[in-house]
Enzyme design. Structure first.
Site, PDB file in Angstrom:
ATOM      1  N   GLY A   1       0.806  -1.218   0.000  1.00 59.03           N
ATOM      2  CA  GLY A   1       0.000   0.000   0.000  1.00 59.03           C
ATOM      3  C   GLY A   1       0.841   1.270   0.000  1.00 59.03           C
ATOM      4  O   GLY A   1       2.067   1.227   0.132  1.00 59.03           O
ATOM      5  N   HIS A   2       0.154   2.395  -0.106  1.00 60.73           N
ATOM      6  CA  HIS A   2       0.870   3.681  -0.189  1.00 60.73           C
ATOM      7  C   HIS A   2       1.585   4.009   1.130  1.00 60.73           C
ATOM      8  O   HIS A   2       1.101   3.726   2.207  1.00 60.73           O
ATOM      9  CB  HIS A   2      -0.038   4.821  -0.625  1.00 60.73           C
ATOM     10  CG  HIS A   2      -1.282   5.022   0.165  1.00 60.73           C
ATOM     11  ND1 HIS A   2      -2.202   5.983  -0.162  1.00 60.73           N
ATOM     12  CD2 HIS A   2      -1.785   4.394   1.257  1.00 60.73           C
ATOM     13  CE1 HIS A   2      -3.194   5.939   0.691  1.00 60.73           C
ATOM     14  NE2 HIS A   2      -2.983   4.996   1.551  1.00 60.73           N
TER      15      HIS A   2
END
Lengths: 349, 349, 349
Positions: free
Chosen positions: B245-246
């Site tokens: 994920g970011h």
């Protein structure tokens, strides 16, 4: 595009002993489900236990088993056959053949085919596909846009690769296989030797060998073997987003649902099923006819056919939290119960 | 293609203190496992505990540790070295260099390279690859067919991108990295602000920065950061079908097995390992040297090195069903045990 | 590239009732987090509970809610608005528009567009993209490099497809959608009729219909329906590496985190959220406003809105092993407790 009922029954008559009750001239426009079928649709009743739904169906015709012949005929046109689900499966195939526009057999001018590749004259190769040197593309193969077929890879007779499939160097796909978009066959297995806190790459020198009649889902990955090959036997069906580690062996006619992960060197038998999101750890064996439920984690070899499960049952949050917290005391609780049993015996004595 | 034993030992002599016992002129045709090796194969014994298998091996030569020197020599030719697994890893690399046909250094005529991209003269660019404006492709880089390198993205010296890799705008890959087919580096992170039952997109303005010697598996996804970058440090190894994920940060030399999901802003330390199918929730921290078992769910920060596990043990269906059903009463059972303890004290008094 | 504070507030003034406290001429160079912001950065305070962090922030300006106006003004420049998170989301969108170089509206000369496709004059089509016969690409659509749009597929106004998206035959994407690299929309669903230990393919004759304002993550797969369509309603957000089986129906504004698997014919309501790695089994229904925790397995329909969870809590290895082993005796332990209760009653009598 429409088909007459008579034509449908006729086209499957060499394989099935089916009987049509109703007007053979009826035109079928669509295949549908029992609930959603309208007056020009053909549908089927998968199991006699749903016979109660027959009367409500507006379908033009229903494929049924002999056990529900009476109510089916009362409702309207029907085809009576021993295995309605399989019969209907064959009708979907007939439908697909009649209704889909097959690409003309041709090599798209934008495709890049290495001069040392061997492509059968009746194979079709889509736009921007790349076929490497030494690759073999057999008769009747259809390779869609953007596929990359590596050096010395092979695709067997009649197989179809959808858009953006990668078949890496030296890997092979058998006959009549179907590979969906984005699948990667033959990326390196995950092999490293630890050394001083770092990872030394073990080059993956094996390949991938895929049998006949195998289907491989979208974005599924099958890694090449470390020294020997990764092997997928005939008739295996892999859904989307599955990870198959290096040197895995999957026996014939086994089916894996979406998001399954199989770690390296696991050996899965024939005629197994593995539910969605399950994880099979490495270097273990599953016998033939083993069925693993969705989201279960296989941590040991399973040598006895049967059904196996292991996931935490879902609950409302509050319930889960209470039970999950208590779970951490489970071993201690067992000790308390033992103690209680002992005390009670003492007090009873 | 074959290599003489003497040539193999010689090629690694600057790095390893290895000793060959046996005929240096022996021709090796293949690398293999101990069990499957035939008379022209080289193999290795990973651990002295498997020494019992030595005698049965038909291998031409076995790489072994000094502790099994005696039985190894009795069997036949062997190479004695302190770390046989790593030594063999280096032989696989040697083999790969000798046996794989490297693409000639060249830019395929069908590749589309923006005039504002900077591509080193000795980089190779495959068919139908796209290199965007401002992108930098360093010396010795090999970019395979169908890769898309976005505007201002960068690939460091000697890195290899397999077919169909996407490196999005402004993202960078370090030196000597290997990226497998279908990997997506720099897609938008999953960021939305809820508003009136809808989701308002938060544009993802950060990038992805990947260190040196990183390997990224097939169809793995590493999202760009929301405001700052997502960071993968040197020597990290990511298997296939992993989701990062970011704004995740993964420390050096950490390895993640297939199908792992790491949610946004998680911070994983160095020298960690995470087993296949595990899930790491967002906004938490794992210390260095934390090892998570396959299929476990990390729901809190783990600040102490060690091994952690959490999955429901698999059982035959009937067994699982009984225990899973009882699990929903676990908290109530604990209360009953407490009550029993109290009652017993009362009755004992 | 910089923007003045006044310009930022002005650009959102038609939609928000925001007030700027501080110098409107201040130049903003970057958007950042509260902790990492430097003197030319704009940031936001998502929740008043973090107000304690305000004083330490070096940001040029902070977006805050009215409840923290006083300390925010004491610190320096700020924008006061009712929903700072959403306001900041809109600023990220503004930033993206100002800072990203949009591709010129054009069809790349290497793209292959079938003469029977209908492409709006202001659509942009990237290098090596393929647009099939009968496909419709609406106004303002941007299709990136290497996309494959199948026969009779449709992309609605203003949608953006990143590199390497596959939209298969007859499938449709609505307006203003965003699809990330490697996504596969419309691969065959996983449908087979078992027959004599083999699998008979059920051709998948349905399509995929995707509503407006839907976002689809990298390498996510949405299968086409068997007979009817798979349906994703307006405003749904799907993260990366998600598997959506055939004939699934997802209600409006529902969000699924990465690595979720949804099996065939599941019906998920509107305004639901499903955590990363969760699995939803087939043929079941989730009501609107159901929230499933990460890594949970939904095995039954959930008709009541609320939060649901089911995964084994993580523990250090030794703790997990003890409790997991005892778990297999849980049902037996319950029986023992019952027995103890009975005995105790007996001894008390």
């Amino acid at each position: 595009m429409t088909l007459k009922l008579a034509a449908i029954v006729e086209s499957l008559s060499s394989e099935f002993d089916a009987r049509l009750a109703g007007d053979p001239e009826l035109l079928i426009e669509r295949l549908s489900t029992l609930e959603q079928a309208t007056a020009h649709d053909l549908t089927f009743l998968s199991h006699p236990k749903y016979a109660g739904k027959l009367a409500q169906s507006a379908a033009a015709c229903v494929v049924v088993s002999p056990s529900v012949e009476a109510p089916a005929i009362q409702r309207g046109a029907c085809i009576i056959v021993d295995d309605p689900y399989r019969y209907f499966a064959r009708i979907t195939q007939l439908w697909k053949r009649h209704h889909s526009a097959e690409p003309a057999v041709a090599v798209h001018p934008s495709a890049f085919i290495d001069p040392l590749a061997a492509v059968a004259p009746d194979a079709s190769i889509g736009a921007f596909a790349c076929i490497g040197p030494g690759a073999v593309v057999a008769a009747g193969v259809r390779i869609a846009e953007h596929c990359v077929i590596g050096r010395n890879a092979a695709v067997g007779k009649g197989s179809r690769l959808s858009a953006r499939v990668t078949l890496a160097e030296g890997c092979s796909v058998g006959e009549r296989c179907i590979v969906h978009p984005g699948a990667v066959i033959g990326a390196d297995g995950f092999g490293f030797a630890p050394h001083d806190g770092r990872w030394e790459k073990i080059e993956q020198l094996g390949g991938v060998r895929i049998g006949n009649d195998v289907e491989i889902g979208a974005n599924t990955c099958i890694d090449r073997g470390a020294l020997q090959d990764t092997v997928i036997e005939d008739g295996v069906k892999l859904d989307n987003l599955i990870q198959i580690g290096h040197n895995v062996h999957i026996g014939a006619h086994t089916a894996l649902a979406g998001c399954v992960g199989v770690a390296g060197s696991a050996r899965i038998g024939a005629h197994c099923t593995i539910g969605g999101g399950a994880v099979v750890l490495g270097h273990l064996a599953l016998a033939d006819h083993v069925h693993i439920s969705a989201a279960s984690v296989v941590t040991r070899s399973i040598l006895k056919p049967g059904n196996y499960t292991g996931f935490f049952p879902i609950d409302d949050n509050a319930g889960w939290e209470k039970n999950a917290a208590t779970l951490k005391q489970l071993h201690a609780l067992r000790e308390k119960i033992k103690q209680l049993e002992k005390s009670l015996k003492g007090s009873a004595a």
